[in-house]
Design an enzyme around this catalytic site. Structure first.
Site, PDB file in Angstrom:
ATOM      1  CE1 TYR A 125      -3.903  -2.609   5.324  1.00 37.17           C
ATOM      2  CE2 TYR A 125      -3.297  -0.698   4.690  1.00 37.17           C
ATOM      3  CZ  TYR A 125      -3.808  -1.855   4.251  1.00 37.17           C
ATOM      4  OH  TYR A 125      -3.674  -2.141   3.200  1.00 37.17           O
ATOM      5  CE  LYS A 132      -1.087  -4.134   3.238  1.00 41.90           C
ATOM      6  NZ  LYS A 132      -1.269  -5.700   2.624  1.00 41.90           N
ATOM      7  CB  SER A 189      -1.084   0.103   1.352  1.00 39.00           C
ATOM      8  OG  SER A 189      -1.495   1.237   1.559  1.00 39.00           O
TER       9      SER A 189
END
Length: 260
Positions: free
Chosen positions: A155, A159, A142
């Site tokens: 999160y 990533k 991401s």
């Protein structure tokens, strides 16, 4: 373009019941590849497989379930005879808010699915086929792994770790296995709904290409990365964000319109 012909090659795509994963499966199949797609339940795996043309198999396999992952790889070998492509697409984001506000359960789930699972599946396909015969791995990262954002820091950290591991595994598995990653921006998926659903116009307007991404944008890029057209690319992270990271597009457009 002959480099995008995946005829005779077999891909496993994890987390492919919808969104980006399903689009990746469809793009690989459209290039002639056999596709094994996974989802948590057999029902959802079968429903996704029904949306992919060509030689496709849906398999129930939670990304972090080692026994299920091993069975999936074994089924793939039995059905198609090889595992030439792996796309580690399964991801989750159960943690929202400041990093220090998260508990261990949410931390563990985020890193298990987003970081450990790609390592697990890559090790299994390397052992089963790629270590001897070669292949291509693509991890779905991401743009969050390349920047800082409020409320999704955990999160994004997962990533960022996946991006680092992509480069690490590219060296460890060279020269036979190529390992790359894609880093999508805001894409029209259920996982990313909080980033676009109620304010799509403003998000699109601030983007250089004036729209949010579609799953098919990522699917096409992955099909390229696993093909012979990308045969000299490994350890790289392809950002696919429509220019979101470039800055405030309307500000630049207004300057251009004034001749500044």
């Amino acid at each position: 373009m002959t480099g995008l012909d995946l005829t005779g090659r077999t891909a496993i795509v994890t987390g492919a019941s919808r969104g980006i994963g399903l689009a990746i499966a469809q793009s690989i199949a459209a290039a002639g590849g056999n596709v094994v797609l996974t989802s948590r339940t057999q029902e959802s795996a079968d429903a996704a497989a029904a949306q992919v043309s060509g030689n496709v198999l849906g398999v129930a396999a939670h990304a972090v379930d080692e026994d299920a992952a091993r069975r999936c790889v074994e089924l793939t070998m039995e059905r198609f005879g090889s595992v030439d492509i792996l796309v580690n697409n399964a991801g989750t984001n159960p943690a929202f808010g400041p990093v220090i506000g998260q508990d261990h359960a949410r931390f563990a789930k985020t890193f298990d699915v987003n970081v450990w699972a790609p390592v697990l599946w890559t090790s299994l396909v390397t052992e089963a086929w790629m270590g001897e015969h070669g292949g291509a791995v693509v991890n779905t990262a991401s743009i969050g792994g390349l920047t800082l954002e409020a409320n999704i820091g955990l999160y994004n950290a997962s990533k960022a770790a996946l991006i680092h591991l992509t480069k690490q595994m590219a060296l460890e598995l060279s020269p036979k296995v190529r390992v790359n990653a894609v880093a999508p921006g805001v894409v029209r998926t259920k996982l990313a709904e909080a980033l676009w659903k109620n304010h799509e116009e403003s998000v699109a307007g601030a983007t250089a290409l004036d729209r949010i991404g579609e799953p098919e944008d990522i699917g096409a890029a992955v099909a390229f990365l696993v093909s012979d057209a990308a045969s000299w690319i490994t350890g790289e992270v392809m950002v696919i964000d429509g220019g979101q990271r470039l800055g405030d597009a309307p500000l630049f457009r207004s300057g251009a319109s004034l001749g500044v």
